[in-house]
Design an enzyme around this catalytic site. Structure first.
Site: not given
Length: 546
Positions: A80, A111-112, A199, A201, A255, A257, A402
């Site tokens: 953050g 991190c934070y 990080h 990720e 579509g 979804d 998705k």
């Protein structure tokens, strides 16, 4: 049916928070992002219990099949922009922290989050003279580190911090340091507390996936992974319990979804689902005809067609701002549905719910409800909805990506050809026509899009691309066609590769393909004399232009 293992991600405002969820989901580990100040105990009570076990037991199969639930296996504290040294910095409440410690839930601070764990346990943080940002080399100093197992002695990570640890709390062991001699990670295996200053990720961190694997599977002992079959069964029960004796309308755009949502809801409530396809005048070439034909013949859905193109185009007249377009389309979309619901009410159909195929990236990018993250843009089925609605929403995929929806579609036996269709925005061609939306400009873009899609399929490129589309720009350029000067429209082609739409890279077409499709568009579509190709990635650009 066993409960699905859950990783809870608490958002402290990092731009990378959604990537943490993405990386865990890629490993079939179910995770959810929630605000840092959520009441974890209350949240878990809702997640681990089912609204009506008697209803659950009526799902076909054994009595256990319909029982939903999650078991919390770990908590990740995101990064953050704040500093724990600031007066009003976001913090994990004492009740939440004690609850996690008491229940022996492993906590990973990133991190934070690392600095917060240090602060909460009596360590000391200081504002560093050396601000580490971007690629940084770190050295592993604890060879038997649980979190860094299998990463090697040194590797490159992605840093983004100004504060650093001055003194670790008691029982915390440092596990790595950066080349600047700044502590990069720690762990307290006895208390199950782990911290990373970098990080894992983001793709820029070497061994990032390995580190997350170590946390998820070696520390948290995740075993019961997310399964499409379990999701389908629990959602069927949940939707059936919600709708009860009422009816639901499904916004069937055609579509992926909305279509997968329609088939799922149909399995839950059968004929009480009424699908409505609205032609908003912003569809691709012959799109509505294809949708009606496919779903009536192949899926036997109760499907109604509404032609509302004139209404949408009237309200969009001379509207050029993309956010206003989305708001108008969202508001009009709901109004049309409410009118259709009123008609059905007169036929003794108690329409109470509207089904939409909203996805997790839509929610993350539209609303800062998961903590102090920045809103990027609104989506017509999230931020574009009017404040007051006569219909309640059911969004079965609101917490899914998705690729997960596509997996569910496969389990529901939709054809691969249909499931692998490229995403198409709810506002349709309105956000692919920059500037004024007119019938003439819509027709130009429809013809261009048809040529582009046909060429992608002809050269067997369609399924290698996450999303491809054409954009009609609000400028005209000089050209030469035959022996005459022309002054006509510019088309931008876009094609990206991605897995979830959160990040994307432009597709590297061969020159011959771009040359061929450009010639076909310019020669085949009256009003176009120039074609350009978008080579931007996301971030910093978004996939769509508006």
């Amino acid at each position: 049916m066993k409960k699905t293992d859950l990783i809870l991600i608490l958002d402290f405002g990092s731009q990378y928070t959604q990537l943490i969820a993405r990386r865990t989901r890629e490993k079939k580990v179910y995770s959810e992002i929630q605000p840092y100040n959520i009441d974890i105990k209350s949240y878990l009570q809702e997640k681990t219990s089912f609204p009506d076990q008697k209803i659950a037991q009526r799902v076909p199969g054994s009595k256990e099949e319909g029982k939903a639930g999650y078991e919390l296996k770990g908590v990740i504290l995101s990064g953050g922009p704040s500093s724990v040294l600031d007066k009003d910095s976001p913090i994990l409440s004492e009740d939440n922290y004690n609850f996690l410690i008491k229940n022996n839930i492993p906590i990973l601070g990133i991190c934070y989050g690392l600095q917060l764990l240090t602060y909460l346990n009596g360590g000391k943080i200081h504002k560093s003279n050396v601000r580490e940002y971007g690629h940084t080399r770190i050295k592993v100093i604890k060879t038997n580190s649980v979190l860094l197992k299998g990463t090697g002695k040194t590797f490159s990570v992605w840093m983004s911090h100004g504060d650093s640890i001055d003194r670790l709390p008691e029982d915390f062991q440092p596990t790595s340091k950066s080349t600047n001699n700044i502590l990069s990670s720690f762990e307290s295996t006895q208390r199950k507390l782990y911290g990373l200053q970098f990080h894992p990720e983001v793709m820029h961190t070497e061994n990032g996936k390995k580190i997350l694997d170590n946390y998820l599977f070696n520390v948290c002992k995740v075993k019961n992974l997310f399964r499409a079959e379990s999701f389908i069964k629990s959602k069927i029960v949940e939707i059936r319990e919600k709708v009860r004796d009422g009816y639901a309308i499904c916004a069937l755009s055609g579509g992926v979804d909305s279509s997968v949502a329609a088939i799922l809801v149909q399995k839950a409530i059968g004929k009480k689902l009424i699908c409505i396809h609205i032609d908003n005048g912003l569809m691709r070439k012959d799109e509505s005809k294809k949708v009606i034909s496919l779903f009536k013949k192949s899926f036997n859905l109760n499907l109604k067609f509404v032609d509302a193109g004139k209404l949408f185009l009237k309200r969009l007249n001379k509207i050029t701002d993309p956010e206003k377009k989305r708001k108008i389309i969202g508001k009009t979309f709901i109004e049309v549905f409410e009118k259709e619901a009123e008609k059905l009410e007169k036929k003794n159909k108690k329409i109470k719910y509207l089904i939409q195929g909203t996805l997790y990236p839509d929610v993350i990018e539209s609303v800062s409800f998961k903590g102090p993250s920045v809103t990027i843009k609104s989506h017509h089925n999230v931020g574009g909805l009017p404040e007051k609605m006569n219909l309640k929403l059911i969004e079965p995929f609101r917490e899914l990506f998705k690729d997960e929806v596509r997996e569910i579609g496969k389990k529901l036996k939709l054809t691969l050809n249909f499931i692998n269709r490229h995403p198409f925005p709810g506002p349709g061609l309105a956000v692919r026509i920059l500037g004024d939306i007119t019938k003439e400009r819509l027709n130009i873009l429809r013809e261009v899009d048809d040529i582009y899609m046909s060429e992608l399929k002809h050269f067997d490129l369609y399924n290698s691309i996450w999303q491809a589309f054409a954009v009609l720009l609000p400028v005209k350029t000089v050209g030469v066609m035959g022996d005459e000067r022309s002054y006509e429209n510019v088309i931008a082609l876009r094609a990206v590769t991605s897995t979830d739409g959160m990040t994307a890279d432009f597709y590297g077409f061969e020159k011959d393909f771009l040359t061929g499709v450009s010639n076909k568009i310019i020669n085949g579509v009256k009003g176009v004399n120039r074609v350009v190709y978008d080579i931007s990635s996301k971030p910093p650009a978004t996939i769509e232009w508006e």
